[in-house]
Design a protein around this motif. Structure first.
Motif, short mmCIF file in Angstrom:
data_model
loop_
_atom_site.label_atom_id
_atom_site.label_comp_id
_atom_site.label_asym_id
_atom_site.label_seq_id
_atom_site.Cartn_x
_atom_site.Cartn_y
_atom_site.Cartn_z
N TRP A 56 53.03 107.64 21.16
CA TRP A 56 52.25 108.41 20.01
C TRP A 56 50.91 108.27 20.61
O TRP A 56 49.93 109.19 20.05
CB TRP A 56 52.17 107.26 19.00
CG TRP A 56 53.23 106.70 18.43
CD1 TRP A 56 53.87 105.60 18.36
CD2 TRP A 56 54.44 107.80 17.92
NE1 TRP A 56 55.13 105.39 17.66
CE2 TRP A 56 55.48 106.79 17.41
CE3 TRP A 56 54.56 109.09 17.69
CZ2 TRP A 56 56.81 107.30 16.92
CZ3 TRP A 56 55.75 109.65 17.12
CH2 TRP A 56 56.75 108.85 16.75
N PRO A 108 51.19 112.21 1.08
CA PRO A 108 51.21 112.29 2.97
C PRO A 108 50.55 110.98 3.27
O PRO A 108 49.59 110.53 2.59
CB PRO A 108 50.59 113.43 3.10
CG PRO A 108 50.40 114.28 1.95
CD PRO A 108 50.52 113.56 0.69
N VAL A 109 50.93 110.39 4.23
CA VAL A 109 50.41 109.17 4.77
C VAL A 109 49.19 109.30 5.41
O VAL A 109 48.17 108.47 5.37
CB VAL A 109 51.25 108.58 5.99
CG1 VAL A 109 52.62 107.96 5.52
CG2 VAL A 109 51.41 109.42 7.11
N THR A 110 48.73 110.66 5.67
CA THR A 110 47.19 110.90 5.77
C THR A 110 46.19 110.88 4.66
O THR A 110 45.00 110.81 4.80
CB THR A 110 47.08 112.26 6.54
OG1 THR A 110 47.70 113.21 5.62
CG2 THR A 110 47.88 112.37 7.87
N LYS A 111 46.80 110.65 3.40
CA LYS A 111 45.98 110.65 2.23
C LYS A 111 45.90 109.17 1.90
O LYS A 111 45.24 109.00 0.86
CB LYS A 111 46.69 111.35 1.06
CG LYS A 111 46.77 112.85 1.22
CD LYS A 111 45.42 113.59 1.33
CE LYS A 111 45.64 115.10 1.57
NZ LYS A 111 44.06 115.62 1.35
N ASP A 140 56.69 106.06 8.49
CA ASP A 140 55.51 106.98 7.89
C ASP A 140 56.32 108.14 6.81
O ASP A 140 55.70 108.25 5.99
CB ASP A 140 54.89 107.71 8.67
CG ASP A 140 53.67 106.93 9.17
OD1 ASP A 140 53.37 105.61 9.02
OD2 ASP A 140 53.07 107.58 10.22
N ALA A 178 55.46 107.89 2.75
CA ALA A 178 55.18 108.91 2.11
C ALA A 178 56.19 109.43 0.94
O ALA A 178 55.69 109.92 -0.17
CB ALA A 178 55.06 110.28 3.24
N THR A 194 46.30 101.29 15.92
CA THR A 194 46.23 102.66 15.31
C THR A 194 44.63 103.41 15.36
O THR A 194 44.70 104.48 15.02
CB THR A 194 46.77 102.79 13.90
OG1 THR A 194 46.12 101.29 13.09
CG2 THR A 194 48.08 102.18 13.93
N SER A 195 43.74 102.23 15.49
CA SER A 195 42.32 102.54 15.43
C SER A 195 41.61 103.02 16.70
O SER A 195 40.88 103.36 17.01
CB SER A 195 41.46 101.81 14.88
OG SER A 195 41.51 100.40 15.51
N ARG A 222 47.94 101.87 4.74
CA ARG A 222 48.63 102.57 5.50
C ARG A 222 49.54 101.51 6.29
O ARG A 222 50.58 101.59 6.66
CB ARG A 222 48.25 103.69 6.13
CG ARG A 222 49.22 104.58 6.88
CD ARG A 222 48.61 105.96 7.34
NE ARG A 222 47.49 105.68 8.07
CZ ARG A 222 46.59 106.55 8.14
NH1 ARG A 222 46.25 107.17 7.16
NH2 ARG A 222 45.49 106.11 9.01
N ASP A 250 44.53 105.19 2.27
CA ASP A 250 43.43 104.52 2.95
C ASP A 250 44.26 103.83 4.40
O ASP A 250 45.40 103.40 4.36
CB ASP A 250 43.16 103.42 2.20
CG ASP A 250 42.03 102.66 3.02
OD1 ASP A 250 42.38 101.70 3.62
OD2 ASP A 250 40.73 102.70 2.50
N PRO A 251 43.36 103.99 5.55
CA PRO A 251 44.43 103.33 6.89
C PRO A 251 44.62 102.08 6.50
O PRO A 251 45.59 101.57 7.37
CB PRO A 251 43.10 103.54 7.85
CG PRO A 251 42.23 104.78 7.14
CD PRO A 251 42.16 104.44 5.72
#
Length: 466
Positions: A366, A68-71, A58, A62, A17-18, A77, A73-74
């Protein structure tokens, strides 16, 4: 103590993911530290499954995290992603073990403040099962009402419902399913996404330089591995029980792991004993070995690749197979033709988006975006033109990809033929398994589809230098 497979899966997913590593590299790195074969297998299952169902996971994260998953911490998540995957898809894993390990991974990763959130999300989801809040498919009566219409003519609300279901619940990028819906319709697209979300059975290609299908089948059976003939590929076997990679035959060169659709490409070249053949993008080597076998190890087979690491893999495959006719070179078709027009057959298995192989490599869905097919097509056309310069008059040029998208396939061939008057298209014709003719489309191209053939989406076009 955190289960070794779960901490390894977390680390591998973080690498993917990174964008620090792709899926195969990430798994290779973490598995090397797991001595227990069962832990290695579970790690692979968790990471691959998480990437396969990422959009659905995701959506659930959420919902139960109420943000939201974007909010998130990676780190948190990714812990939640692998944990929700286990709770939803792995029924043999105890809920308490998943939740406790998730909390401990969150803590040891330096996110002590988020342990309460991790615990709350997973407990809430566990209580909600099996009624999870995922977008449903379009109602049957609504589908019946538009059965005679193309997707582009569906009512807007129904179109949106279909895309939400396919992109979230079926976990495919919206831009990609919209393309498939426009080209193939709703039923085919649903079947395609279902195919991609089922783990693939292991496919083998018999190395006829060393053995035959009957002998290999017997030898595998002696090692508790059951196989059946592939439906389309003449030298293909599909594993139905056991794991041949855990037997002593794995390093014998008697077989190679190769997707069945991929096995259909090399025969398009019509390689034969005494021919001169150029495999221009040869790594990892499955098609090279297939053509060496077709040539009975007589003639000249030049196998090239542009990257040093890929060449090393190719060399290992060729040596293990006993493909003595093969000679390896470093070749980059984007820099021009490495030879003059001397080859009877040339294969360009071009680097592509790989969108036809989502089932086996779920990360690709993705990693790719809507601009990638057009971007790669320009490079593919340049490579095809360079390869064409190495084909003798009367020789055969085969262009292939593992992409589902026409920009990389038909459009590249059309553009090449429009600018290369000495080449013409030759309908694909070779003998294979039952129903092989169904893989040849109206234009004479090899075209395999998940919804039509239960194969990955591959493309092959044969061209002749007049």
């Amino acid at each position: 103590m955190i289960a070794p497979a779960r901490i390894a899966a977390f680390r591998a997913l973080q690498a993917v993911t990174s964008r620090a590593a792709d899926l195969p590299d990430a798994l290779h790195r973490v598995r090397s530290g797991l001595p227990d074969r069962r832990d290695r297998a579970l790690t692979g299952e968790i990471v691959t499954g998480t990437l396969r169902w990422l959009a659905a996971l995701d959506h659930l994260v959420a919902h139960f995290a109420d943000r939201p998953v974007t909010k998130l911490d990676p780190v948190v998540r990714d812990v939640l992603r692998i944990s929700v995957y286990q709770l939803v898809h792995l029924d043999r894993v105890p809920t308490s073990a998943v939740v406790n390990d998730a909390v401990e991974i969150t803590r040891t990763a330096g996110r002590r403040h988020a342990t309460g959130l991790t615990n709350a999300v997973l407990r809430a989801l566990s209580r909600a099962q099996p009624d999870l809040p995922l977008p449903p498919p379009p109602p049957e009566d609504a589908l019946a009402a538009v059965a005679s219409l193309s997707f582009s003519n569906w009512p807007d609300q129904l179109r949106q419902t279909a895309v939400r279901f396919l992109s979230t619940t079926q976990s495919h990028p919206a831009w990609l399913v919209e393309r498939w819906l426009d080209r193939y319709g709703y039923a085919a697209t649903v079947a395609w996404t279902e195919f991609n979300n089922r783990p693939a059975r292991l496919s083998l290609r018999v190395n006829t330089l060393r053995t035959d299908a009957e002998t290999l089948t017997t030898r595998l059976a002696e090692r508790a591995v059951s196989v059946e003939p592939a439906r389309y590929a003449p030298n293909g076997l599909v594993v139905t029980a056991g794991n041949p990679l855990l037997t002593d035959l794995a390093s014998s060169g008697d077989f190679f792991v190769q997707d069945e659709a991929s096995q259909l490409i090399a025969p398009l070249v019509h390689a034969a004993p005494g021919h001169r053949v150029f495999d221009a993008c040869a790594a990892p080597g499955g098609k090279t070995v297939s053509m060496a076998a077709a040539m009975a190890n007589r003639g000249l087979l030049v196998a090239g690749d542009a990257r040093e690491r890929r060449l090393a893999l190719l060399a290992e495959t060729v040596e293990q197979a006993g493909a003595g006719v093969a000679h390896l070179i470093a070749a980059d078709l984007t820099r021009g033709a490495p030879f003059g027009p001397v080859f009877d057959g040339v294969l360009v298995d071009a680097p592509c988006t790989g969108l036809g192989t989502i089932r086996r490599d779920p990360e690709i869905r993705w990693r790719r975006g809507p601009d990638d097919p057009d971007r790669l097509a320009a490079r593919q056309l340049a490579m095809l033109r360079s390869a064409a310069a190495t084909v003798r008059p009367g020789g055969r040029l085969v262009y292939a990809t593992c992409s589902s998208e026409p920009e990389e396939n038909e459009r590249v061939v059309e553009a090449f033929l429009a600018s290369s008057p000495t080449f013409r298209q030759q309908p694909s014709d070779f003998k294979g398994g039952v129903g092989l003719t169904s893989t040849i489309d109206a234009a004479g191209h090899l075209r395999t589809y998940p919804h039509a053939h239960a194969l990955d989406a591959f493309f092959g076009a044969a061209l002749v230098h007049e």
